[in-house]
Design a protein around this motif. Structure first.
Motif, PDB file in Angstrom:
ATOM      1  N   GLY A  21       0.842  -1.232  -0.007  1.00 41.92           N
ATOM      2  CA  GLY A  21       0.144  -0.117  -0.137  1.00 41.92           C
ATOM      3  C   GLY A  21       0.915   1.185  -0.060  1.00 41.92           C
ATOM      4  N   PRO A  22       0.183   2.238   0.094  1.00 41.21           N
ATOM      5  CA  PRO A  22       1.037   3.650   0.190  1.00 41.21           C
ATOM      6  C   PRO A  22       1.759   3.888   1.246  1.00 41.21           C
ATOM      7  CG  PRO A  22      -1.295   4.237   0.446  1.00 41.21           C
ATOM      8  CD  PRO A  22      -1.316   2.723   0.196  1.00 41.21           C
ATOM      9  N   VAL A  23       3.007   4.268   0.928  1.00 35.65           N
ATOM     10  CA  VAL A  23       3.800   4.885   1.891  1.00 35.65           C
ATOM     11  C   VAL A  23       4.013   6.344   1.786  1.00 35.65           C
ATOM     12  CG1 VAL A  23       6.192   4.846   3.309  1.00 35.65           C
ATOM     13  CG2 VAL A  23       5.249   2.581   2.194  1.00 35.65           C
ATOM     14  N   GLU A  24       3.502   7.237   2.864  1.00 29.41           N
ATOM     15  CA  GLU A  24       3.315   8.611   2.713  1.00 29.41           C
ATOM     16  C   GLU A  24       4.001   9.144   3.933  1.00 29.41           C
ATOM     17  OE1 GLU A  24      -0.543   9.645   0.615  1.00 29.41           O
ATOM     18  OE2 GLU A  24      -1.064   8.084   1.991  1.00 29.41           O
ATOM     19  N   PHE A  25       4.633  10.528   3.561  1.00 30.67           N
ATOM     20  CA  PHE A  25       5.014  11.430   4.441  1.00 30.67           C
ATOM     21  C   PHE A  25       4.841  13.188   4.086  1.00 30.67           C
ATOM     22  CE2 PHE A  25       8.143  14.343   6.297  1.00 30.67           C
ATOM     23  CZ  PHE A  25       8.208  14.262   7.542  1.00 30.67           C
ATOM     24  N   SER A  26       4.155  13.419   5.074  1.00 24.95           N
ATOM     25  CA  SER A  26       3.787  14.979   4.681  1.00 24.95           C
ATOM     26  C   SER A  26       4.424  15.873   5.752  1.00 24.95           C
ATOM     27  CB  SER A  26       2.396  15.261   4.513  1.00 24.95           C
ATOM     28  OG  SER A  26       1.485  14.133   3.917  1.00 24.95           O
ATOM     29  N   LEU A  27       4.620  17.208   5.236  1.00 29.39           N
ATOM     30  CA  LEU A  27       5.344  18.220   6.194  1.00 29.39           C
ATOM     31  C   LEU A  27       4.311  19.526   5.631  1.00 29.39           C
ATOM     32  CD1 LEU A  27       7.494  19.086   8.146  1.00 29.39           C
ATOM     33  CD2 LEU A  27       8.827  19.754   6.219  1.00 29.39           C
ATOM     34  N   MET A  28       3.512  19.890   6.801  1.00 28.31           N
ATOM     35  CA  MET A  28       2.639  21.015   6.545  1.00 28.31           C
ATOM     36  C   MET A  28       2.659  21.951   7.512  1.00 28.31           C
ATOM     37  SD  MET A  28      -0.423  17.916   6.225  1.00 28.31           S
ATOM     38  CE  MET A  28       0.308  17.135   7.772  1.00 28.31           C
ATOM     39  N   GLY A  29       1.979  23.226   6.859  1.00 24.48           N
ATOM     40  CA  GLY A  29       1.846  24.504   7.808  1.00 24.48           C
ATOM     41  C   GLY A  29       0.333  24.978   7.637  1.00 24.48           C
ATOM     42  N   SER A  30       0.053  25.849   8.505  1.00 20.87           N
ATOM     43  CA  SER A  30      -1.200  26.455   8.257  1.00 20.87           C
ATOM     44  C   SER A  30      -1.194  27.974   9.229  1.00 20.87           C
ATOM     45  CB  SER A  30      -2.571  25.654   8.684  1.00 20.87           C
ATOM     46  OG  SER A  30      -2.735  25.599  10.062  1.00 20.87           O
ATOM     47  N   ASN A  31      -2.160  28.803   9.019  1.00 22.90           N
ATOM     48  CA  ASN A  31      -2.586  29.766   9.802  1.00 22.90           C
ATOM     49  C   ASN A  31      -3.371  29.283  10.947  1.00 22.90           C
ATOM     50  OD1 ASN A  31      -4.971  29.567   8.578  1.00 22.90           O
ATOM     51  ND2 ASN A  31      -5.282  31.549   8.068  1.00 22.90           N
ATOM     52  N   GLY A  32      -3.637  28.203  11.129  1.00 17.26           N
ATOM     53  CA  GLY A  32      -4.613  27.990  12.319  1.00 17.26           C
ATOM     54  C   GLY A  32      -3.901  27.537  13.441  1.00 17.26           C
ATOM     55  N   ASN A  33      -2.415  27.225  13.278  1.00 28.74           N
ATOM     56  CA  ASN A  33      -1.658  27.154  14.532  1.00 28.74           C
ATOM     57  C   ASN A  33      -0.198  27.390  14.070  1.00 28.74           C
ATOM     58  OD1 ASN A  33      -0.382  24.737  12.935  1.00 28.74           O
ATOM     59  ND2 ASN A  33      -2.171  23.604  13.648  1.00 28.74           N
ATOM     60  N   SER A  34       0.716  27.470  14.971  1.00 27.96           N
ATOM     61  CA  SER A  34       2.303  27.778  14.682  1.00 27.96           C
ATOM     62  C   SER A  34       3.154  26.672  14.402  1.00 27.96           C
ATOM     63  CB  SER A  34       2.655  28.567  15.825  1.00 27.96           C
ATOM     64  OG  SER A  34       2.614  27.674  17.196  1.00 27.96           O
ATOM     65  N   GLY A  35       3.944  26.477  13.907  1.00 25.66           N
ATOM     66  CA  GLY A  35       5.025  25.681  13.632  1.00 25.66           C
ATOM     67  C   GLY A  35       4.302  24.676  12.604  1.00 25.66           C
ATOM     68  N   LEU A  36       5.502  23.605  12.457  1.00 22.17           N
ATOM     69  CA  LEU A  36       4.959  22.721  11.256  1.00 22.17           C
ATOM     70  C   LEU A  36       4.235  21.308  11.832  1.00 22.17           C
ATOM     71  CD1 LEU A  36       8.063  23.011   8.865  1.00 22.17           C
ATOM     72  CD2 LEU A  36       5.961  23.970   8.572  1.00 22.17           C
ATOM     73  N   VAL A  37       3.389  20.733  10.919  1.00 20.99           N
ATOM     74  CA  VAL A  37       2.715  19.546  11.363  1.00 20.99           C
ATOM     75  C   VAL A  37       3.220  18.340  10.365  1.00 20.99           C
ATOM     76  CG1 VAL A  37       0.510  18.404  11.418  1.00 20.99           C
ATOM     77  CG2 VAL A  37       0.798  20.917  12.142  1.00 20.99           C
ATOM     78  N   THR A  38       3.355  17.335  10.964  1.00 26.61           N
ATOM     79  CA  THR A  38       3.890  15.986  10.294  1.00 26.61           C
ATOM     80  C   THR A  38       2.527  14.968  10.045  1.00 26.61           C
ATOM     81  OG1 THR A  38       4.935  15.113  11.794  1.00 26.61           O
ATOM     82  CG2 THR A  38       6.399  16.600  10.350  1.00 26.61           C
ATOM     83  N   TYR A  39       2.882  14.066   8.974  1.00 26.16           N
ATOM     84  CA  TYR A  39       1.812  12.960   9.049  1.00 26.16           C
ATOM     85  C   TYR A  39       2.561  12.022   8.300  1.00 26.16           C
ATOM     86  CZ  TYR A  39      -1.983  10.190   7.361  1.00 26.16           C
ATOM     87  OH  TYR A  39      -2.674   9.103   7.115  1.00 26.16           O
ATOM     88  N   PHE A  40       2.483  10.702   8.958  1.00 25.21           N
ATOM     89  CA  PHE A  40       3.009   9.596   8.214  1.00 25.21           C
ATOM     90  C   PHE A  40       2.237   8.323   8.265  1.00 25.21           C
ATOM     91  CE2 PHE A  40       5.572   5.413   8.616  1.00 25.21           C
ATOM     92  CZ  PHE A  40       6.146   5.623   7.392  1.00 25.21           C
ATOM     93  N   ASN A  41       1.954   7.800   7.098  1.00 21.58           N
ATOM     94  CA  ASN A  41       1.101   6.533   6.648  1.00 21.58           C
ATOM     95  C   ASN A  41       1.600   5.609   5.991  1.00 21.58           C
ATOM     96  OD1 ASN A  41      -1.759   5.597   6.378  1.00 21.58           O
ATOM     97  ND2 ASN A  41      -0.865   5.201   4.471  1.00 21.58           N
ATOM     98  N   ILE A  42       1.698   4.143   6.284  1.00 25.93           N
ATOM     99  CA  ILE A  42       1.957   3.034   5.646  1.00 25.93           C
ATOM    100  C   ILE A  42       0.863   2.144   5.798  1.00 25.93           C
ATOM    101  CG2 ILE A  42       3.122   2.142   7.758  1.00 25.93           C
ATOM    102  CD1 ILE A  42       5.380   0.820   5.962  1.00 25.93           C
ATOM    103  N   GLY A  43       0.622   1.482   4.538  1.00 24.76           N
ATOM    104  CA  GLY A  43      -0.372   0.591   3.926  1.00 24.76           C
ATOM    105  C   GLY A  43      -1.790   1.413   3.814  1.00 24.76           C
ATOM    106  N   TYR A  44      -2.733   0.758   3.205  1.00 29.06           N
ATOM    107  CA  TYR A  44      -4.124   1.301   3.055  1.00 29.06           C
ATOM    108  C   TYR A  44      -4.759   1.379   4.213  1.00 29.06           C
ATOM    109  CZ  TYR A  44      -3.106  -0.467  -1.801  1.00 29.06           C
ATOM    110  OH  TYR A  44      -2.434  -0.943  -3.123  1.00 29.06           O
ATOM    111  N   THR A  45      -5.628   2.416   4.188  1.00 26.25           N
ATOM    112  CA  THR A  45      -6.347   2.777   5.047  1.00 26.25           C
ATOM    113  C   THR A  45      -7.683   2.026   5.042  1.00 26.25           C
ATOM    114  OG1 THR A  45      -7.457   4.454   3.823  1.00 26.25           O
ATOM    115  CG2 THR A  45      -5.814   5.174   5.238  1.00 26.25           C
ATOM    116  N   PHE A  46      -8.319   1.549   6.383  1.00 25.80           N
ATOM    117  CA  PHE A  46      -9.708   0.726   6.488  1.00 25.80           C
ATOM    118  C   PHE A  46     -10.107   1.229   7.839  1.00 25.80           C
ATOM    119  CE2 PHE A  46      -5.602  -1.847   7.127  1.00 25.80           C
ATOM    120  CZ  PHE A  46      -5.441  -1.799   8.613  1.00 25.80           C
TER     121      PHE A  46
END
Length: 740
Positions: free
Chosen positions: A715-740
């Motif tokens: 399944g997918p192996v994903e890493f995300s690096l993100m930011g927004s005006n809703g909070n300070s600093g960067l947010v990360t997300y990691f996923n491995i495999g199909y979601t269910f």
């Protein structure tokens, strides 16, 4: 013995023999008033994807002017040799190979449009499955059934469907299989050509065996991967062989499961291959050791290796062609074969049906008697039948008949049930192990039963029973039980922690259209509680709700992860009433909730896709909805355990909640390397409890980020690096495999 190490001396010797001795040989063998041309045989070895090198070698043989009298092959050599025997030109073979999606072809991944909408997720999220027959869980005979390979071979061999004797093909042909029961060598000279080739390339454990004439056959390369003797037995006097076997690997080279499997099989054929090499007059061994038997996506490079190696023998090949033509010139074979577009079918036979009704299959295939049948339409119908999951395998072949062709449909019904498993980890839901069971024809023919048990930090059980009648109204019931822990944030700070327990039962009528669209309407009962753990004075009691709902879902994505085309949307309306006499009656007054979700993958080029989407939710009647129906922005997961969970780039999971929400996103998905993707993306949205405030003084949220992903076999192996005006600093997300 590696004959390729002494190429120059050998080439000189063979050339001299052919130049001076062939005429003498022929003169001595026949009366002086009769000229006999020596028979030229071609032998192509097995070797999986490395066998694409045969196509490059054939191209050189054509340029040299060689006219073969016989051809024999094993495994991939049987495919290329069989196509050559049917009359396909090497250039046509190159086009055929280049047109295939080899990852899908080898793994029986049919296009998602052929899979019923309720099974699209199951088709990709299950890593391993086991058939259930009776009360027993069984092991499969092979990882894949070779369904798509069968379809391809049936189409390609349609041009010679009228011949069951392989010696009567445009070029007499023989291929090799291995009897799985006793390990004997099986020489296939007649029968259904596509089935013989399919048996010859049935890699043990990877593909299921093929039964022919009561024998269970697997890849002929297990014991006879270079069938020189069989071509000599056909009558060949001179043998040209192309050998792509690897031989035995060293310890350091045994660095993958594929190579270990190849090594084990090679043990049993080394001696036979060496003997066959000694019988070969011109032995061509392309340099393909850097590839393995599964390197199907590298076909262009492998074909070139075969061509380059054969060109080193060009002088000998031309000399041989000239010598044979001097003895007895003959008209060149015409290599212009192509698959049939349509054929007149006089009779249709259905074989293998037991529990599935014959009328069901006839209805899907829609084959009218005594009419011309378009093979494209036939294949689409077979894909539709296979996608229904009522069949483990389904194939067709043509036989000659007095008035046209006899069409034979061979079906192997799916087991009564399948037990599957999958695994997933993501930053928001943590580790999850999925156990899935699906059953067909439970109580009623055409019914489907699905059971999911999600084991992890947020356990879930769900089940559904469907009687899907396509365009006619069907019926379904569902049940689920979920426990979910999550936190609420405010500008990056945790302000509340929740533990949700949610149980529901629903019953509905459904209508499905072309596997991609489904309408439902029914009633739902919910028994739910959400506990606030930081401020425990909030919700605490279980509360019951009953709802009337209608929804409309569609999914035309070409694949679940990293889609390149298609769209997905859902629209759901729900009218909710509270049954329990507690706090819920004070806060809620029969709310009406509307939720819409839309996603679109727009192809820009072969490597580039624009991904867009829109999520919208609102609560009408100017009232408060139950907590499980609040709208929530934040996180990246696509697990939609609740309708109102909207992913939002740059926000943490459950960062903002409200009674009304609108969020849109756009991303650019680019395949930087095969199966590696990078996706910059931007989100914009708004969420509020009062729609009037949102109009007068909107608090606009924006998010931005980049995701890097790999489409792996689990399944997918994903890493995300993100930011927004809703909070300070960067947010990360990691996923491995199909979601269910």
């Amino acid at each position: 013995m590696d004959k390729s190490k002494n190429i120059l001396p050998q080439n000189i010797v063979v050339g001299l023999v052919l130049l001076f001795c062939l005429p003498i040989y022929m003169f001595a063998q026949v009366p002086q008033n009769e000229t006999k041309r020596p028979k030229l045989g071609l032998v192509l070895s097995g070797g999986g994807a490395k066998g694409f090198a045969h196509i490059g070698a054939l191209k050189v043989f054509h340029e040299a002017g060689l006219q073969f009298d016989y051809v024999g092959g094993t495994s991939m050599g049987s495919i290329i040799g069989g196509l050559y025997a049917m009359g396909y030109h090497p250039d046509s073979m190159m086009n055929i190979v280049g047109d295939q999606d080899w990852n899908s072809l080898m793994n029986d991944r049919i296009p998602r449009k052929y899979i019923p909408i309720e099974e699209k997720r199951n088709a990709e999220r299950i890593l391993i499955d086991f058939p259930i027959r009776g009360r027993k869980v069984l092991m499969r005979q092979g990882i894949n059934n070779g369904f798509l390979i069968d379809l391809l071979l049936s189409r390609l061999s349609s041009v010679v469907y009228h011949e069951s004797d392989f010696s009567r093909l445009p070029l007499p042909f023989v291929c090799i299989g291995t009897n799985l029961e006793d390990g004997s060598n099986v020489v296939m000279r007649e029968g259904v050509l596509s089935r013989a080739i399919r048996a010859s390339m049935s890699i043990p454990s990877f593909f299921t065996p093929v039964e022919i004439d009561g024998k269970l056959l697997v890849d002929g390369g297990v014991i006879n991967n270079y069938p020189v003797q069989e071509v000599v037995d056909m009558g060949a006097d001179i043998i040209i062989g192309v050998d792509v076997q690897s031989g035995l690997y060293s310890r350091d080279e045994l660095n993958s499961m594929v190579r270990v499997m190849d090594q084990v099989v090679t043990f049993y054929r080394v001696e036979a291959s060496n003997e066959a090499i000694e019988m070969t007059d011109i032995y061509i061994k392309p340099d393909v050791n850097s590839f393995d038997i599964m390197s199907f996506t590298q076909h262009d490079s492998i074909i070139m290796r075969g061509e380059n190696r054969a060109r080193q023998f060009m002088g000998q090949l031309i000399q041989l062609a000239d010598s044979l033509n001097q003895i007895a010139p003959r008209e060149a074979n015409t290599f212009a074969a192509k698959p049939l577009d349509s054929v007149f079918v006089s009779v249709t036979e259905y074989r293998g049906l037991q529990d599935v009704s014959r009328s069901y299959l006839i209805g899907i295939l829609d084959i009218k008697p005594r009419t011309y049948l378009n093979l494209d339409q036939l294949e689409n119908a077979i894909l539709q039948a296979y996608g229904s999951r009522f069949f483990e395998h389904i194939s067709y072949y043509l036989l000659p008949d007095q008035d046209g062709a006899r069409l034979v449909i061979e079906a192997r019904e799916a087991s009564s049930g399948v037990l599957g498993a999958g695994v997933n980890y993501d930053t928001e839901y943590k580790v999850s192990l999925l156990l899935n069971a699906s059953f067909k024809n439970v109580l009623f023919k055409g019914s489907k039963l699905f059971l999911d048990l999600n084991l992890g930090e947020n356990p879930l059980f769900s089940g559904s029973y469907l009687i899907d009648r396509g365009r006619k109204p069907g019926f379904g019931i569902g049940v689920s039980s979920l426990r979910l822990d999550f936190r609420e944030f405010e500008k990056g700070r945790v302000i509340e922690s929740y533990r949700a327990s949610h149980n529901n039962v629903d019953a509905y009528l459904l209508l499905t259209y072309k596997n991609s669209m489904q309408f439902r309407g029914g009633i739902e009962y919910e028994y739910s509680r959400i506990i606030q753990e930081i401020n425990p004075d909030g919700f605490s009691d279980f509360t019951s709700y009953v709802s009337l709902f209608v929804d409309w879902n569609s999914d035309t994505y070409d694949r679940l992860s990293f889609p390149r085309s298609g769209l997905s949307y859902s629209l759901k309306a729900k009218y909710i009433s509270t049954l329990t006499n507690n706090w819920s009656n004070e806060l809620m007054s029969n709310p009406f909730v509307l939720v819409a979700k839309y996603g679109h993958a727009i192809p820009v080029s072969s490597l580039s896709t624009i991904r867009t989407g829109l999520n919208f939710g609102t609560t009408l009647n100017n009232t408060l909805s139950p907590p499980q129906h609040w709208f929530i922005l934040g996180g990246q997961t696509s697990k939609d355990y609740f309708d109102g969970f909207f992913p939002f780039t740059g926000l943490r999971f459950v960062e903002y909640t409200g009674q009304h929400a609108l969020a849109a996103y756009i991303g650019w998905q680019y395949e930087v390397y095969p199966r590696f993707y990078i996706t910059p993306k931007v989100d914009i949205g708004i969420i509020t409890d009062d729609i009037g405030d949102a109009i007068q003084s909107p608090n606009l949220l924006t998010g931005y980020g980049v995701s890097m992903g790999y489409d792996s076999f689990i399944g997918p192996v994903e890493f995300s690096l993100m930011g927004s005006n809703g909070n300070s600093g960067l947010v990360t997300y990691f996923n491995i495999g199909y979601t269910f």
